[in-house]
Each structure stands twice: as structure tokens, then as C-alpha cells.
Design an enzyme around this catalytic site. Structure first.
Site, short mmCIF file in Angstrom:
data_model
loop_
_atom_site.label_atom_id
_atom_site.label_comp_id
_atom_site.label_asym_id
_atom_site.label_seq_id
_atom_site.Cartn_x
_atom_site.Cartn_y
_atom_site.Cartn_z
N ASP A 1 0.85 -1.20 0.00
CA ASP A 1 0.00 0.00 0.00
C ASP A 1 0.88 1.24 0.00
OD1 ASP A 1 -1.89 1.96 0.41
OD2 ASP A 1 -2.13 1.52 2.55
N ASN B 1 -0.21 4.50 -0.25
CA ASN B 1 -0.76 5.79 0.21
C ASN B 1 -1.49 5.69 1.54
OD1 ASN B 1 -2.92 4.35 -0.64
ND2 ASN B 1 -3.80 5.94 -1.95
N ASP C 1 -4.00 3.95 2.69
CA ASP C 1 -5.44 3.72 2.87
C ASP C 1 -5.75 2.26 3.24
OD1 ASP C 1 -5.02 2.43 0.49
OD2 ASP C 1 -6.53 3.54 -0.66
N ASP D 1 -1.83 -1.26 -3.86
CA ASP D 1 -2.15 -0.54 -5.09
C ASP D 1 -1.03 -0.66 -6.12
OD1 ASP D 1 -0.22 1.38 -4.08
OD2 ASP D 1 -1.83 2.04 -2.73
N ASP E 1 -5.57 -10.31 -15.36
CA ASP E 1 -6.52 -11.39 -15.16
C ASP E 1 -7.69 -11.14 -16.10
OD1 ASP E 1 -7.93 -13.51 -13.76
OD2 ASP E 1 -6.67 -13.02 -12.05
N ASP F 1 -9.51 -16.50 -16.22
CA ASP F 1 -10.30 -16.90 -15.06
C ASP F 1 -11.47 -17.82 -15.42
OD1 ASP F 1 -10.99 -16.18 -12.15
OD2 ASP F 1 -12.87 -15.73 -13.17
N GLU G 1 -7.23 -20.98 -16.26
CA GLU G 1 -7.71 -21.63 -15.04
C GLU G 1 -8.73 -22.66 -15.49
OE1 GLU G 1 -9.70 -20.70 -10.67
OE2 GLU G 1 -10.54 -19.77 -12.45
N HIS H 1 -4.45 -17.31 -4.85
CA HIS H 1 -5.34 -16.50 -4.01
C HIS H 1 -6.63 -17.23 -3.64
CE1 HIS H 1 -6.85 -16.25 -8.00
NE2 HIS H 1 -7.97 -15.70 -7.56
N ASP H 2 -6.84 -18.42 -4.19
CA ASP H 2 -8.06 -19.18 -3.90
C ASP H 2 -7.80 -20.35 -2.96
OD1 ASP H 2 -9.69 -17.68 -5.59
OD2 ASP H 2 -9.17 -18.90 -7.33
#
Ligand code: GLC
Ligand code: CA
Length: 556
Positions: A21, A23, A25, A29, A98, A199, A256, A328-329
Site C-alpha cells: 500500500d 498511500n 489507505d 495498489d 486477469d 479466469d 484456469e 489466491h483461492d
């Protein structure tokens, strides 16, 4: 087999929301990714796959796209994206985005227009059916739980969503939809992308006309598998997409793909395949159950070995798999594939080497190079992942106690892989100066980049050595193209294989805490990799230490 520019590459997956990150928040990013490109280049990465950062309500963390031509402001701007592509290129890294085209977001203008006029042009972009009281168009269960049909707001129709209700399926039978998709792909390739990760692509072809299948749970619904098994002719769409897009750019496209039919493999990943490569999910799907996560059979080292070897055998003379330990899954691979209680530096390195040296393209998921582990989950309220919330309910309905259900979710939750990347032992693991969108794994004090980067014995350094070995001009041909030949397959908790090309390499791992012996048929010439500082041997017999892994160059 025709040689392709991407065969010898090493890829890395970034989950932008959790990478870095810039910035404060609390959300990772694109400028954050740019600032870490040197880190990736130094590790030896050539291909960078970014999970989606297009404009999205983030109902499924970006896999629900509301504008394919824009970057979500939380991730940055289009200029940031262009800068990322350019900066990566300077470091010989190419970017994959993706490609999420089985569905879009219900906030996409196409869907909004379909609601306004379901009989018009955009109604045909989706699968719409008349709403009937008390009966759904079909009894299909969406992947995230519940029926795959919902009311089309403001109309007397229902729409299909095989994933979340905020992810309406696009109607690939409609040529206009396909044109829109190809236009978008080429627009991005024109910006200089290296290609795409594609995907959920197995879902684009539906068996028509729609009908019910045998229910497989008490809810009277059936998993999507039955319909997908019946669906024929996906190749027509995939071949058209390849010809109209990737092929023209010599782009890299990794699919995928689940439930592939073995006889279709040459069409999928052969020399002129629909895809350059597809992921090997043999290990991640092992033990899965129609009933839900709670009914999963855990995987043992012997199972793991078999899954890898089966997958390798299937594609041997056909093409290249993309090999993963996690994404990520999935939960973190070290927490899943290493027997409970044995997760340590040696065993993590063993898993890394056994997977990395397989034939195919290695994909490293962010944090895997540090040995990041599953995160402790204290309550279901902490969980973000929509799949986990559904599986928690499914487990409760099956009669598990809330504690047991939580244990299951902790084990398989997609949040495990989505916690912020651990950069330092400072506040929030150095991921953000604000409040991270998802809790940081408390083990960041010991597992982080800063601690590992200078340590020659760290997991990070081990990955770096693996990558360097793959790129070493002396061994490259063998590691990239050499045949894979399993050896001592019957030996319990031992995974070993040869890679045979210009040299013969032996990759052997003792997948247990007890020592065990192997006797080499010939002497070895060189030790290319070892997760210990020694080899205990007498003549040709090696006594492997706990979770010792070796890559040996054998005498010819
Ligand atoms: C793929 C993605 C997953 C997403 C799903 C729906 O499986 O990897 O994260 O939830 O597709 O797009
Ligand atoms: Ca940010």
C-alpha cells in the site's frame, strides 16, 4: 514441440489488494507494485500476473468487473498501470492481467441496461429466463452457495450466475458478447501486456437447453459439475478467442481450467493450443467433496507425490503445465502439504524444490517465497472471503459445532492467502501505514522479507537459488525441456524424480521428519541444491535428514 518465448520463464502472482500500500489507505495498489519491482527483478521473476485491478465493486475482490477499460481508483489510475507495464519492461518483466470474462459485475453497464430492457440488445448479453413462482429455471448450485439464479431487478425475469449473485454470467453464445471481449483483450494487448491469466474459463460453455440434474445435497440443488460435464464444444469459443487475440500478439495465456477432458489436452495446451499453458490443480482439488469443505480428505505426502506425477504424465508429450503451490483461492501450501506439526524451514524448502523442479512453468504466489503460512482465525466475523462464509454455513447445517465449522474454514479459507504481504517486522508488517483491509498474520515478526533477504539460509534465498538454477545456461535445457521420470515411487514419504535432458538431474526429497535411506544407481557428479549443509552418505547410500531435499547432477 515448438519452443516458445515463455517456456523458460518464472512467474509470480500478485494479489494487488494485499501486496503493498503506497498511500496509507490500507489497500495495496499499483504504485505499491511499481515500488517493489526491483525486489521481484532481484528474485528473478520474468512474468508478473496481477489478480484483477479493474473497476469493480469488489464483491468477489475484483473478480466482478464493472468496467473492463478502467482501473479501480482504489488500485490507482490508468497512468499507473501504463507506468507499471513500462517499468516492468525495463526489468525484462512482462505483465499478465486477469481475464475475467465468464461473468461481469451486476454493476457493469451491460447488466444495468439488461435490467432496463430485458428484451433489448443487452438482455441477450446474459442468460435470462422467465420467472416462475416456486420454481427456479434449473436446480444448479452456484459455486459460492445457494441457487445460481436470482431475480433480474425491476423485471419478471431471472438471470444466471454460476458464481456470486453480483457476478452475472455473460452469454458466450451471443457473437456480440464475444466481439466485445476480443476487442477488450486486444485493447489491453496493445498497451503492451505480455498476456493474460484466464479466469474460470471452463464455465463459458453451458449445456443447452438448460435442465435439472440429480440433486447432490439436502438443498435439492446440484453442483455445476454435472452441467459442465455435459457441455460440449467449448473449443469453438476458445479457438476463436485465441485466433482473434493472443495468437496475433504471440501473447502468453494461462488458463484456469478445471475438469478438462484428457482427450482435449492437445487442443488446450499443445503446440497450437487455445492456451499457452494451464494450471495444474491436481493437488489443490485432491480430497475435495461434493458435500463441502468440511468433508475434505486431507492430503498426505504420498498423495501429493501421486497428484504431481499423474499430472506430469498426462501432459508429458503435449505441453506445459503451470505449477503452483498456492494461489489466491487456496490456503497456504506450506500449511496444507506439510504434515501437521512439521512446518519448518527445511520442510518448506523441500516443498519448494519438489514443486519448482517439476516440468512446466513455476508460478510463485506472493509470500510463498517467504514461507508464509495460514492465518489463525478467531471468529467467522473476521473472515472476508465469500466462499468461506458459505462453507461455514454448509458445515453448520451438516451438524458441525460452530467451533468445528470455524476450524474447517480456517484450514481452507481463501483469506489465508490474502493477508497482507509481510515486508518487515514493523507495524502491519510494513504493508501499510494505515489500517490494513484484512488482518496481518501475527507471525510477521519472524516471517518477513527484511529478515530473509540477507540471510543465505532463508526460504527466500532458497527460492532465489531455485530460480537461478533454472536460469543457469548449463542446466536450463534439461530443467525446462527434460523429461520427468519418477523413481522409487513405492517408497513411503519419499518423492523423487529424474529430469533427463543434456544431463540427468535427480530431485529427491525425504517428505517426513524421520530419516530415510536411498541408494543411488550411480554416483553423482555435483550437488546443485541442498536444504542442509551436508549429505550423510556411505558409498552410494544416502541417509536423508528430516525433510532433506537434494538436486543432484548424476554421472552419465
Ligand atoms: C476464479 C478466481 C476466483 C474467483 C472466481 C470467480 O476461480 O480465481 O478468485 O472467485 O474465479 O471469478
Ligand atoms: Ca492504497
Amino acid at each position: 514441440m515448438i519452443k516458445k518465448w515463455w517456456h523458460d520463464k518464472v512467474a509470480y502472482q500478485i494479489y494487488p489488494k494485499s501486496f503493498y500500500d503506497s498511500n496509507g489507505d490500507g489497500i495495496g495498489d499499483i504504485p505499491g507494485i511499481i515500488s517493489k519491482l526491483d525486489y521481484l527483478a532481484d528474485l528473478g521473476i520474468d512474468i508478473l500476473w496481477l489478480s484483477p485491478c479493474y473497476q469493480s465493486p469488489l464483491a468477489d475482490q475484483g473478480y466482478d468487473i464493472s468496467d473492463y477499460y478502467n482501473i479501480d481508483p482504489r488500485f490507482g489510475t490508468m497512468e499507473d498501470m501504463e507506468q507499471l507495464i513500462a517499468e516492468a519492461k525495463k526489468r525484462n518483466i512482462c505483465i499478465l492481467m486477469d481475464l475475467v470474462v465468464n461473468h461481469c459485475s451486476d454493476e457493469h453497464e451491460w447488466f444495468q441496461k439488461a435490467c432496463q430492457d430485458p428484451e433489448g440488445k443487452y438482455g441477450k448479453y446474459f442468460y435470462l429466463r422467465e420467472k416462475k413462482e416456486g420454481k427456479l429455471p434449473t436446480n444448479w448450485r452456484s459455486y459460492f452457495g445457494g441457487p445460481a439464479w436470482d431475480d433480474l431487478p425491476g423485471t419478471d425475469k431471472q438471470y444466471l450466475h454460476v458464481f456470486h449473485k453480483k457476478q452475472p454470467d455473460l452469454n458466450w453464445e451471443n457473437p456480440e458478447v464475444r466481439e466485445e471481449i476480443y476487442k477488450n483483450i486486444n485493447w489491453w494487448l496493445d498497451k503492451g501486456l505480455g498476456g493474460f491469466r484466464i479466469d474460470a474459463i471452463s464455465n463459458i460453455k453451458k449445456a443447452l437447453p438448460f435442465h435439472d440434474y440429480e440433486p447432490d445435497r439436502e438443498d435439492g440443488l446440484c453442483s455445476m459439475d454435472a452441467m459442465l460435464q455435459e457441455a460440449k464444444g467449448i473449443g469453438v469459443f476458445l479457438g476463436e478467442m485465441r485466433d482473434r487475440t493472443f495468437k496475433k500478439y504471440d501473447a502468453f495465456a494461462v488458463g484456469e481450467v478445471f475438469n478438462e477432458k484428457i482427450e482435449e489436452l492437445p487442443e488446450f495446451i499443445g503446440d497450437d493450443g487455445y492456451f499457452s499453458s494451464m494450471f495444474d490443480f491436481n493437488e489443490t482439488i485432491f480430497g475435495g467433496s461434493e458435500k463441502g469443505w468440511y468433508d475434505t480428505t486431507p492430503i498426505t505426502p504420498d498423495d501429493y507425490k501421486k497428484c504431481c506425477f499423474d499430472a506430469q504424465a498426462k501432459v508429458a508429450n503435449i505441453g506445459f503445465l503451470s505449477n503452483i503451490i498456492e494461489n489466491h483461492d487456496e490456503p497456504r501450501g506450506v500449511s496444507r502439504y506439510i504434515p501437521e506439526g512439521d512446518c519448518c524451514i527445511e520442510s518448506k524448502k523441500l516443498l519448494a524444490a519438489l514443486n519448482f523442479m517439476l516440468r512446466g512453468l513455476p508460478f510463485i504466489y506472493q509470500g510463498q517465497e517467504l514461507g508464509m503460512e495460514n492465518v489463525p482465525i478467531a471468529s467467522i466475523d473476521e473472515v472476508d472471503d465469500i466462499a468461506s462464509h458459505d462453507e461455514y454455513q454448509v458445515a453448520l447445517e451438516a451438524g458441525l459445532s460452530p467451533d468445528e465449522a470455524l476450524k474447517i474454514v480456517s484450514k481452507y479459507s481463501r483469506d489465508n492467502a490474502r493477508t497482507p504481504m509481510q515486508w518487515t517486522d514493523g507495524t502491519n508488517a510494513g504493508f501499510t501505514t494505515g489500517t490494513p483491509w484484512l488482518k496481518v498474520n501475527p507471525n510477521y515478526h519472524s516471517i518477513n522479507v527484511a529478515a530473509q533477504i540477507e540471510d543465505a539460509d532463508s526460504i527466500y534465498s532458497f527460492y532465489k537459488k531455485l530460480i537461478a538454477l533454472r536460469k543457469n545456461p548449463i542446466y536450463k535445457e534439461t530443467i525446462v525441456y527434460g523429461a520427468l521420470e519418477p523413481v522409487w515411487v513405492e517408497q513411503h514419504n519419499l518423492m523423487a524424480y529424474y529430469r533427463k535432458g543434456e544431463q540427468i538431474l535427480l530431485v529427491v526429497g525425504n517428505y517426513q521428519r524421520e530419516e530415510q535411506e536411498i541408494t543411488l544407481p550411480k554416483a553423482y557428479k555435483d550437488v546443485l541444491l541442498n536444504n542442509y549443509h551436508d549429505i550423510a552418505k556411505e558409498n552410494r547410500t544416502i541417509r536423508l535428514h528430516a525433510y532433506q531435499v537434494l538436486v543432484l547432477e548424476m554421472c552419465m
